[in-house]
Design an enzyme around this catalytic site. Structure first.
Site, PDB file in Angstrom:
ATOM      1  N   THR A  85       9.875  57.258 -11.497  1.00  0.00           N
ATOM      2  CA  THR A  85       9.528  58.555 -11.712  1.00  0.00           C
ATOM      3  C   THR A  85      10.509  59.310 -12.229  1.00  0.00           C
ATOM      4  O   THR A  85      11.860  59.111 -12.045  1.00  0.00           O
ATOM      5  CB  THR A  85       8.977  59.084 -10.379  1.00  0.00           C
ATOM      6  OG1 THR A  85       8.695  60.618 -10.296  1.00  0.00           O
ATOM      7  CG2 THR A  85       9.828  59.034  -9.098  1.00  0.00           C
ATOM      8  N   CYS A 199       7.419  62.724 -17.859  1.00  0.00           N
ATOM      9  CA  CYS A 199       6.550  62.369 -16.532  1.00  0.00           C
ATOM     10  C   CYS A 199       6.019  61.152 -16.784  1.00  0.00           C
ATOM     11  O   CYS A 199       5.422  60.708 -17.760  1.00  0.00           O
ATOM     12  CB  CYS A 199       5.767  63.578 -16.214  1.00  0.00           C
ATOM     13  SG  CYS A 199       4.632  63.202 -14.801  1.00  0.00           S
TER      14      CYS A 199
END
Length: 232
Positions: A85, A199
């Site tokens: 992430t 992202c």
């Protein structure tokens, strides 16, 4: 060939972690052929635990969870770690200090690919935390010499909302793709030569056809760098 064991801090969200798992295993298969796949371990968080801490600005508590998970992977036999992430790279320094393993930062292979392509001024999409705080932009600027621009406040709110209300839940909406296309166009109008999909879920929504400039998806670039390191 003896592969290094990849330790993956995942589940943030599980949708993008599933992509990591697929891309890493496909990368090893493509490199080694036959029935080869990756040697890897994954700790998969209940993302709600992390998301609540993010929204409450309890980053030290979130980092403590990341450290505990990294240490579990180290005890489990991982040879190096990746955080699956972008946003939780805010805890990169704490995780790196807590384990005796290399930790492959997601921004580094992305920036390297952009610099190799000859781009300098880039637009950054991601969660509000990634777009607005310095833990990610600062690395791109200070370590890699990129000029980073982000959307205006309204566009940042739109990008963030779609990530948390849709993409991490597996929802891919046509209207949201159109909204992201608009954000990208405005970044290009502001001078962006390329766009970082900062992202790990954004690649589920937009692709090359949605942008007039090259898109650099951090998920695929991070996974490819992990394969490179695993295969030495």
């Amino acid at each position: 060939m003896t592969q290094k064991v990849i330790g993956m801090l995942g589940g943030m969200s599980w949708k993008s972690s599933a992509e990591y798992y697929r891309l890493i295993n496909e990368g090893v298969r493509d490199r080694l052929g036959g029935l080869h796949s990756a040697r890897c371990l994954m700790w998969s968080f209940d993302f709600d635990d992390i998301a609540v801490l993010q929204c409450e600005d309890r980053w030290d508590d979130a980092a403590a969870l990341m450290v505990e998970a990294a240490q579990r992977l180290e005890r489990g036999g991982a040879d190096f770690l990746i955080i699956c992430t972008n946003t939780m790279h805010k805890a990169y320094a704490q995780v790196r200090a807590a384990v005796d393993l290399p930790l492959l930062h997601i921004a580094d292979p992305t920036a390297a690919r952009i610099r190799t392509a000859g781009f300098k001024r880039v637009g950054l999409l991601g969660t509000a935390f990634t777009m607005e705080q310095d833990f990610y932009k600062g690395r791109l600027i200070d370590r890699h010499g990129l000029d980073v621009i982000v959307p205006d406040a309204g566009d940042r709110a739109t990008v963030h909302r779609i990530i948390y209300e849709e993409l991490v839940q597996g929802k891919v909406e046509t209207a949201s793709r159109a909204a992201y296309r608009g954000v990208i166009r405005r970044l290009v109008d502001a001078g962006a030569e390329a766009i970082i999909l900062g992202c790990t879920e954004i690649m589920l929504l937009v692709g090359p056809d949605d942008s007039p400039v090259p898109l650099y998806g951090t998920t695929g670039l991070h996974a490819a760098a992990a394969v490179d390191l695993a295969l030495g």
